[in-house]
Design an enzyme around this catalytic site. Structure first.
Site, PDB file in Angstrom:
ATOM      1  N   ASP A   1       4.298   8.083   2.986  1.00 60.85           N
ATOM      2  CA  ASP A   1       5.182   7.180   3.733  1.00 60.85           C
ATOM      3  C   ASP A   1       6.187   6.476   2.840  1.00 60.85           C
ATOM      4  OD1 ASP A   1       2.982   5.704   2.648  1.00 60.85           O
ATOM      5  OD2 ASP A   1       3.408   4.038   4.007  1.00 60.85           O
TER       6      ASP A   1
ATOM      7  N   GLU B   1       2.637   6.713  -8.566  1.00 63.01           N
ATOM      8  CA  GLU B   1       3.508   5.530  -8.552  1.00 63.01           C
ATOM      9  C   GLU B   1       4.628   5.679  -9.578  1.00 63.01           C
ATOM     10  OE1 GLU B   1       3.502   2.841  -6.707  1.00 63.01           O
ATOM     11  OE2 GLU B   1       1.585   2.990  -5.651  1.00 63.01           O
TER      12      GLU B   1
ATOM     13  N   HIS C   1      12.108   0.712  -2.459  1.00 56.67           N
ATOM     14  CA  HIS C   1      12.381  -0.021  -1.215  1.00 56.67           C
ATOM     15  C   HIS C   1      13.836  -0.445  -1.065  1.00 56.67           C
ATOM     16  CE1 HIS C   1       7.859  -1.376  -0.850  1.00 56.67           C
ATOM     17  NE2 HIS C   1       8.005  -0.083  -1.137  1.00 56.67           N
TER      18      HIS C   1
ATOM     19  N   GLU D   1       0.672   3.803   3.024  1.00 61.66           N
ATOM     20  CA  GLU D   1       0.456   2.952   1.851  1.00 61.66           C
ATOM     21  C   GLU D   1       1.326   1.709   1.903  1.00 61.66           C
ATOM     22  OE1 GLU D   1       1.215   1.442  -2.272  1.00 61.66           O
ATOM     23  OE2 GLU D   1       2.622   2.275  -0.828  1.00 61.66           O
TER      24      GLU D   1
END
Length: 364
Positions: A75, A161, A337, A132
């Site tokens: 996601d 990550e 993000h 997540e």
């Protein structure tokens, strides 16, 4: 939808993953594509692939003695006009490029191309999981740990990550406590008739501001703790003395402390009196780096740069299972993000190459 080719180079595979939008709770299309692609990997029968919701996992069973888990989430945050991907001057732009479709692409590519390779030094489990980026209760890796914990068993786990191509070992734990001060309400024109709860928080905030953060070295990784007020709230009306006020205090603790030890430390440090109520709002454990484990030695040799992870990640889900875990993926997390999310394609290639070296080097 165009089928995924997991054997294509990791940069092309990253682009293909980015071009399938998969914001949290909407991962089905991408999970379908990954599941279908994994079912074409030579040497991986259907019995070695599972699907739980929109979480997909596959494993080799070659009896190589040690197992490495490669996990990455499907996601992203909501798409913001940044899909499909765009490539310019060696930089791939697009939603999920850094968090963490480039890391997941490298992991899927290596699983597919090494599954039957005689050089493979470890059995592999690859996990592509949902949700997540939202509340923990939706997390696909957490659900898998509860329903099928054997799929998280191994000698070392890697999370894709973004780490800029370095190994970030383990992670810190985190907890939040609500400190509520109690007083008595009154009109602000006659404040002496009340007891201002907001004022009672002043010494608590001051105490937290003066906290001396502990720094500790674990396996050569330096973790620095922190205790901070992250929220303050108290209000009734503009002419009213508040009878209740609260401060939310966040403690980031090194992974040598358990959640219970961390909470006890906060309680002892705050030393609150009878006018206060302390409530544990949430807590997540840290993860020890485990760099002294035999399976981690060739990873350190292949990558070279190792540092502590100073945040919380899903590596912590492996700690209760006794599996050391590290974060390793391309991209600068600063871009996660953001509308201008981006990753250098050279770093995708670098991470895939270093990971291939690790996975084909037998521990001494």
């Amino acid at each position: 939808m165009t089928p995924l080719d997991l054997t294509s180079d990791p940069v092309s595979l990253t682009a293909a993953l980015v071009d399938v939008p998969s914001p949290s709770h909407e991962e089905k299309n991408l999970a379908d594509l990954i599941e279908a692609a994994l079912r074409t990997v030579p040497g991986i029968p259907d019995s070695q692939i599972i699907r739980r919701g929109n979480t997909v996992a596959a494993a080799t069973r070659r009896g190589l003695g040690r197992r490495v888990i490669l996990a990455g989430h499907l996601d992203t945050v909501p798409v913001a006009g940044n899909v499909p991907h765009r490539l310019a001057d060696g930089i791939m732009h697009g939603c999920g490029t850094v968090d963490m479709k480039s890391g997941l692409a490298a992991y899927l590519h290596l699983f597919a191309t090494l599954a039957t390779d005689p050089a493979l030094a470890f059995d592999l489990t690859v996990i592509a999981y949902e949700c997540e980026e939202v509340e923990s209760r939706f997390n696909g890796l957490g659900h898998l740990a509860a329903s099928d914990p054997e799929w998280l068993a191994g000698d070392l786990a890697l999370l894709g990550e973004p780490t800029g191509g370095a190994v970030e070992a383990g992670c810190q734990g985190t907890l939040r406590v609500r400190v509520t001060a109690h007083g008595a309400r009154a009109h602000s024109a006659r404040s002496w008739l009340g007891d201002n709860a907001a004022h009672k928080l002043a010494p608590v905030v001051s105490r937290v501001a003066g906290y001396r953060a502990r720094t500790i070295d674990i396996d050569g990784c330096v973790y620095r703790e922190g205790l901070n007020v992250v929220r303050l709230e108290s209000f009734v009306a503009n002419n009213t003395i508040p009878d209740e006020a609260y401060a939310m205090v966040n403690y980031r603790f090194a992974p040598d402390r358990s959640e219970e030890e961390a909470f006890a430390h906060v309680v002892e440090f705050l030393a609150l009196g009878e006018d206060f109520t302390l409530t544990l709002e949430d807590s997540s454990p840290g993860a020890l780096p485990g760099l002294n484990q035999p399976a981690a030695v060739p990873l350190i040799a292949a990558v070279g740069e190792v540092r502590a992870k100073l945040g919380w990640t899903d590596v912590a889900r492996f700690t209760p299972l006794g599996v050391p875990a590290v974060n390793f993926g391309p991209g600068d997390p600063v871009f996660a993000h953001r509308m201008d999310e981006q990753v250098p394609v050279a770093q995708i290639t670098q991470v895939a190459a270093q990971l291939r070296t690790f996975l084909t080097t037998r521990p001494a």
